[in-house]
Write a protein that holds these residues in place. Structure first.
Motif, PDB file in Angstrom:
ATOM      1  N   LYS A  52      -9.920  49.022  51.816  1.00  0.00           N
ATOM      2  CA  LYS A  52      -9.327  47.852  51.170  1.00  0.00           C
ATOM      3  C   LYS A  52      -9.855  47.772  49.747  1.00  0.00           C
ATOM      4  O   LYS A  52     -11.066  47.785  49.517  1.00  0.00           O
ATOM      5  CB  LYS A  52      -9.693  46.577  51.939  1.00  0.00           C
ATOM      6  CG  LYS A  52      -9.089  45.316  51.350  1.00  0.00           C
ATOM      7  CD  LYS A  52      -9.478  44.086  52.161  1.00  0.00           C
ATOM      8  CE  LYS A  52      -8.862  42.822  51.576  1.00  0.00           C
ATOM      9  NZ  LYS A  52      -9.242  41.618  52.354  1.00  0.00           N
ATOM     10  N   THR A  53      -8.947  47.704  48.785  1.00  0.00           N
ATOM     11  CA  THR A  53      -9.320  47.625  47.382  1.00  0.00           C
ATOM     12  C   THR A  53      -8.580  46.455  46.744  1.00  0.00           C
ATOM     13  O   THR A  53      -7.658  45.892  47.348  1.00  0.00           O
ATOM     14  CB  THR A  53      -8.937  48.925  46.643  1.00  0.00           C
ATOM     15  OG1 THR A  53      -7.500  48.988  46.531  1.00  0.00           O
ATOM     16  CG2 THR A  53      -9.451  50.159  47.378  1.00  0.00           C
ATOM     17  N   PRO A  54      -8.954  46.079  45.526  1.00  0.00           N
ATOM     18  CA  PRO A  54      -8.207  45.009  44.849  1.00  0.00           C
ATOM     19  C   PRO A  54      -6.725  45.338  44.672  1.00  0.00           C
ATOM     20  O   PRO A  54      -5.895  44.449  44.541  1.00  0.00           O
ATOM     21  CB  PRO A  54      -8.915  44.912  43.488  1.00  0.00           C
ATOM     22  CG  PRO A  54     -10.302  45.402  43.750  1.00  0.00           C
ATOM     23  CD  PRO A  54     -10.151  46.485  44.762  1.00  0.00           C
ATOM     24  N   GLN A  55      -6.395  46.627  44.678  1.00  0.00           N
ATOM     25  CA  GLN A  55      -5.005  47.048  44.503  1.00  0.00           C
ATOM     26  C   GLN A  55      -4.235  47.111  45.833  1.00  0.00           C
ATOM     27  O   GLN A  55      -3.026  47.294  45.841  1.00  0.00           O
ATOM     28  CB  GLN A  55      -4.949  48.430  43.839  1.00  0.00           C
ATOM     29  CG  GLN A  55      -5.399  48.454  42.383  1.00  0.00           C
ATOM     30  CD  GLN A  55      -6.912  48.325  42.229  1.00  0.00           C
ATOM     31  OE1 GLN A  55      -7.671  48.915  42.992  1.00  0.00           O
ATOM     32  NE2 GLN A  55      -7.345  47.545  41.246  1.00  0.00           N
TER      33      GLN A  55
END
Length: 276
Positions: A52-55
């Motif tokens: 899970k990333t900010p993008q």
């Protein structure tokens, strides 16, 4: 009075209809798409596998799960991603928290007693990651007297010490990222877990060219997609996985997520072919 009875009966029918509609709209595993959601369990903290990333969400398991969901009738925006930590996976499936789980989930006899598996869709192996300029570790035996890092709670490093390198110096770090930093700073000599997980970490831009896989293939790890025991999703997911291999999407996902680390993947496994 007769009018009241008719009205009450009509109200009852209407209530039943509303209830049935509400129940139907919550069935995330029917594969009929529409306005419904499908809940899929992945890892949130494994670069190259499930992250899970900010993008958003990325990784091989994410690509596989997205492809499968599409074949089941769900678009990417109809997927609700759920974090599936290793210790929680069987419970999440049994409770119905998710429709299926794709989270570096090795098929084992113990797990098969609790949940069903589609696949396998990847054959991984326990391996080691070393610094790119370190040519002293060419076999598992070379890990004797070396500092071998793994994550607290993992059995990977202990397996090597018990069976292959009894004089290895085991170090337990809280996360794989901590092990990688130790490897980069020469506080440890090698990191061990599944080769797919190691390749995912090593493929991160900040680590590109700094590490290499040993290629030792010390165990077979058959990654499967977990579903609730008895779920009819198993056969549908198996068909989707076969399609993914046949149309080239599987190979593209492997190259995209693991390629930068020089990962030499096994061919796509046949459905039901679990290597011991």
């Amino acid at each position: 009075m007769k009018l009241r009875k008719v009205t009450a009966a009509s109200a009852a029918v209407l209530a039943l209809a509303v209830t049935a509609t509400a129940c139907g709209s919550g069935d995330g595993g029917s594969g009929s798409g529409g306005g419904k959601k499908i809940k899929i369990g992945i890892k949130f903290d494994q670069p190259g596998i499930g992250q899970k990333t900010p993008q958003g969400y990325s990784g091989f398991d994410v690509d596989v799960a997205t492809y499968v969901a599409k074949k089941l009738g769900y678009s990417a925006d109809q997927i609700e991603w759920k974090e599936s930590k290793s210790a929680d996976r069987e419970t999440m499936l049994q409770r119905g928290d998710v429709d299926f789980i794709a989270a570096s989930y090795s098929i084992t006899p113990e797990r098969q007693q609790k949940v069903d598996f589609a696949g396998p869709y990847l054959l991984a192996h326990q391996d080691v990651l070393v610094r790119a300029d370190d040519n002293s570790i060419k076999s598992p035996a070379d890990l004797n007297s070396k500092k071998l890092c793994s994550v607290t709670g993992s059995t990977s490093a202990q397996n090597i010490k018990d069976k292959l390198a009894p004089k290895a110096d085991l170090l337990k770090y809280p996360t794989y990222s901590a092990c990688l930093n130790g490897l980069q700073n020469k506080a440890v000599d090698a990191l061990t877990t599944d080769d797919s997980i190691l390749a995912g970490y090593a493929a991160q831009p900040q680590f590109k060219g700094k590490f290499k896989l040993g290629g030792f293939k010390m165990t077979n790890e058959n990654y499967g997609i977990g579903v609730k025991k008895g779920s009819d999703l198993k056969n549908k997911i198996n068909k989707a996985l076969q399609d993914m291999v046949a149309d080239g999407s599987w190979k593209k996902a492997v190259d995209k997520n693991f390629g930068p680390a020089g990962y030499k993947n096994e061919p796509a496994p046949k459905i039901g072919d679990i290597k011991s």
